[in-house]
Write a protein that holds these residues in place. Structure first.
Motif, mmCIF file in Angstrom:
data_model
loop_
_atom_site.group_PDB
_atom_site.id
_atom_site.type_symbol
_atom_site.label_atom_id
_atom_site.label_comp_id
_atom_site.label_asym_id
_atom_site.label_seq_id
_atom_site.Cartn_x
_atom_site.Cartn_y
_atom_site.Cartn_z
ATOM 1 N N UNK A 123 35.133 40.789 72.081
ATOM 2 C CA UNK A 123 34.304 40.392 73.228
ATOM 3 C C UNK A 123 32.869 40.087 72.817
ATOM 4 N N UNK A 124 32.366 40.777 71.805
ATOM 5 C CA UNK A 124 30.985 40.559 71.371
ATOM 6 C C UNK A 124 30.838 39.323 70.500
ATOM 7 N N UNK A 125 31.850 39.043 69.688
ATOM 8 C CA UNK A 125 31.798 37.862 68.825
ATOM 9 C C UNK A 125 33.053 37.034 69.053
ATOM 10 N N UNK A 126 33.086 36.321 70.176
ATOM 11 C CA UNK A 126 34.306 35.581 70.501
ATOM 12 C C UNK A 126 34.599 34.491 69.490
ATOM 13 N N UNK B 98 53.540 45.562 66.302
ATOM 14 C CA UNK B 98 52.133 45.453 66.698
ATOM 15 C C UNK B 98 51.274 46.423 65.887
ATOM 16 N N UNK B 99 51.761 47.653 65.744
ATOM 17 C CA UNK B 99 50.983 48.651 65.001
ATOM 18 C C UNK B 99 50.759 48.190 63.561
ATOM 19 N N UNK B 100 51.798 47.607 62.959
ATOM 20 C CA UNK B 100 51.671 47.179 61.560
ATOM 21 C C UNK B 100 50.766 45.954 61.445
ATOM 22 N N UNK B 101 51.019 44.955 62.262
ATOM 23 C CA UNK B 101 50.302 43.686 62.102
ATOM 24 C C UNK B 101 48.863 43.779 62.578
ATOM 25 N N UNK B 102 48.607 44.706 63.504
ATOM 26 C CA UNK B 102 47.230 44.854 63.976
ATOM 27 C C UNK B 102 46.538 46.034 63.311
ATOM 28 N N UNK B 103 47.157 46.575 62.281
ATOM 29 C CA UNK B 103 46.492 47.635 61.522
ATOM 30 C C UNK B 103 46.458 48.959 62.232
ATOM 31 N N UNK B 104 47.440 49.186 63.110
ATOM 32 C CA UNK B 104 47.473 50.441 63.848
ATOM 33 C C UNK B 104 47.823 51.609 62.949
ATOM 34 N N UNK B 105 47.679 52.790 63.473
ATOM 35 C CA UNK B 105 48.014 53.993 62.720
ATOM 36 C C UNK B 105 48.833 54.907 63.602
ATOM 37 N N UNK B 106 49.212 56.028 63.031
ATOM 38 C CA UNK B 106 50.013 56.980 63.772
ATOM 39 C C UNK B 106 49.258 57.542 64.971
ATOM 40 N N UNK B 107 47.942 57.441 64.924
ATOM 41 C CA UNK B 107 47.143 57.958 66.032
ATOM 42 C C UNK B 107 47.297 57.086 67.275
ATOM 43 N N UNK B 108 47.864 55.913 67.130
ATOM 44 C CA UNK B 108 48.124 55.096 68.306
ATOM 45 C C UNK B 108 47.133 53.976 68.474
ATOM 46 N N UNK B 109 46.930 53.604 69.714
ATOM 47 C CA UNK B 109 46.160 52.402 69.996
ATOM 48 C C UNK B 109 44.678 52.582 69.704
ATOM 49 N N UNK B 110 44.067 51.456 69.450
ATOM 50 C CA UNK B 110 42.631 51.475 69.231
ATOM 51 C C UNK B 110 41.924 51.668 70.575
ATOM 52 N N UNK B 111 40.653 52.122 70.545
ATOM 53 C CA UNK B 111 39.947 52.292 71.804
ATOM 54 C C UNK B 111 39.778 50.960 72.538
ATOM 55 N N UNK B 112 39.730 51.052 73.838
ATOM 56 C CA UNK B 112 39.586 49.842 74.639
ATOM 57 C C UNK B 112 38.238 49.183 74.349
ATOM 58 N N UNK B 113 38.188 47.860 74.305
ATOM 59 C CA UNK B 113 36.918 47.189 74.043
ATOM 60 C C UNK B 113 35.944 47.398 75.187
#
Lengths: 237, 175
Positions: A177-180, A63-78
């Motif tokens: 959520x803003x541009x579905x 998931x981190x690789x395919x969604x462009x994640x980094x070592x910092x972990x998950x992206x902020x919640x939408x």
């Protein structure tokens, strides 16, 4: 002391002929090699290599690789907008519990027979929880002339809480959520150990991914709920 | 089943399945690499995750004429380890439940002592031991992964093995 003893003991030498010839004539180096070998045996015997991969590490990593994640972990919640434009449900699909639809009971014998239709998956999409949870799913997709037939096998997803439903989606690039940029593939309340079957006319080029969200059961056809399953990998069937 | 070079080519073309296969082939070794180098189970998992993120992102830069896929992966893993070393961390290496149970008490004691001894080595010595012994790199592969001359691999390998022997001896283990 021969300059290659370290490499020799650790196994990094391509050609050990020279060292071994030297060892035949040099007692000091033979003793050194024996001592270093005992050291290596000790670390081998300590079982440092006996490591089990945590079962969820693969999902997290993909998931981190395919969604462009980094070592910092998950992206902020939408951020959910207070008021959202209602989208027409362009594609309305029927989600059925395939197990119920295709299971028959042989009369008089109580024998359960599964008579799944011939299903030739052209593509397979793996889904997993975006929060590192246990839920995961495999969607097998048969591309037909009239659209896509999907079988989704979901594991580890608890039944939807009261007042909530799960909604399955085909998801395009840049969706948020803003541009579905997604179309619904149907809704369900519980799918653990069941196979959902769905039909869709969504263009697979435009909506290559799949996802499942937890929505309020309020008739609002747009996505406002949290993602519970997201695409982590895709492969040919 | 594809070989690693084909998997890297698939990843460069955006094939997530190739990434999954590469993970299956190398994750366990990378986790061991991380645990021995970093001495921390959580950091080791981060190393695995971040290594595959970077391998995915850099798959297009892989040159099969220069190094093997394994060397490419461990070169990246080493740079991740360097990043993680710089992060303050106080988490000790956690023992597995089975290890705490005492069923394998003697082995566990040895294992803990050996881990301590490994942890007491310099980063340079741990790296060279890790690549040459645990990952079975050749001298040339280690030179590429560590970005040091072949001769340095040779001398460092010897001093690392000696340092490990001294560290074990100081803890009452070894010859």
């Amino acid at each position: 002391m021969h300059k290659d003893l370290g490499l020799y003991v650790l196994g990094g030498l391509d050609d050990a002929t020279d060292v071994e010839a030297h060892l035949e004539t040099c007692a000091e180096c033979r003793e050194e090699v024996a001592a270093l070998r005992r050291t290596i045996e000790i670390i081998d015997d300590a079982g440092l290599d006996e490591i089990e991969l945590p079962p969820d590490l693969k999902t997290r990593t993909l998931r981190a690789a395919l969604e462009g994640g980094t070592i910092a972990g998950d992206r902020p919640a939408p951020v959910v907008p207070f008021e959202r434009r209602r989208q027409p449900r362009a594609n309305r699909f029927v989600a059925i519990l395939a197990a119920a639809a295709v299971t028959v009971f042989a009369a008089g014998f109580g024998l359960r027979m599964v008579t799944l239709d011939q299903f030739n998956a052209d593509r397979i999409i793996e889904l997993a929880s975006p929060e590192g949870g246990q839920a995961r799913a495999t969607a097998r997709i048969d591309d037909t002339s009239s659209g896509q037939e999907v079988e989704m096998d979901i594991e580890g997803l608890p039944p939807a809480p009261e007042g909530k439903i799960y909604e399955c989606w085909f998801v395009g690039e840049g969706d948020d959520l803003d541009t579905p940029n997604r179309v619904s593939a149907g809704t369900f309340r519980s799918a653990d150990d069941e196979v959902l079957r769905m039909w869709s006319s969504a263009d697979p080029e435009r909506f290559p991914n799949m996802g499942v969200t937890l929505e309020d059961d309020d008739g609002d056809p747009s996505r406002t709920g949290d993602k519970v399953l997201v695409t982590v990998s895709k492969r040919p069937g | 089943m594809h070989d690693d070079t084909q998997l890297l080519a698939g990843m460069a073309a955006g094939d997530g399945t190739a990434l999954e296969q590469l993970y299956d082939a190398h994750a366990r070794q990378l986790l061991g690499f991380g645990r021995r180098l970093l001495g921390d189970a959580g950091l080791a998992e981060e190393l695995v995750q971040e290594t595959f993120v970077r391998v995915w992102q850099r798959a297009r830069t892989f040159d099969p004429g220069r190094a093997s896929v394994r060397t490419f992966i461990f070169t990246i893993a080493r740079s991740v380890a360097v990043d993680l070393w710089r992060r303050p961390s106080s988490r000790p290496l956690e023992l597995a439940e089975e290890e705490r149970s005492g069923d394998r008490a003697e082995e566990v004691v040895t294992s803990v002592v050996v881990r301590e001894a490994m942890s007491s080595l310099s980063e340079a010595h741990r790296e060279v031991l890790e690549l040459l012994h645990f990952q079975q790199f050749t001298q040339s592969e280690a030179a590429i992964a560590l970005d040091i001359p072949l001769g340095t691999v040779k001398t460092r390998a010897y001093h690392a093995a000696r340092a490990l022997r001294t560290a074990l001896g100081g803890r009452g283990v070894g010859a």
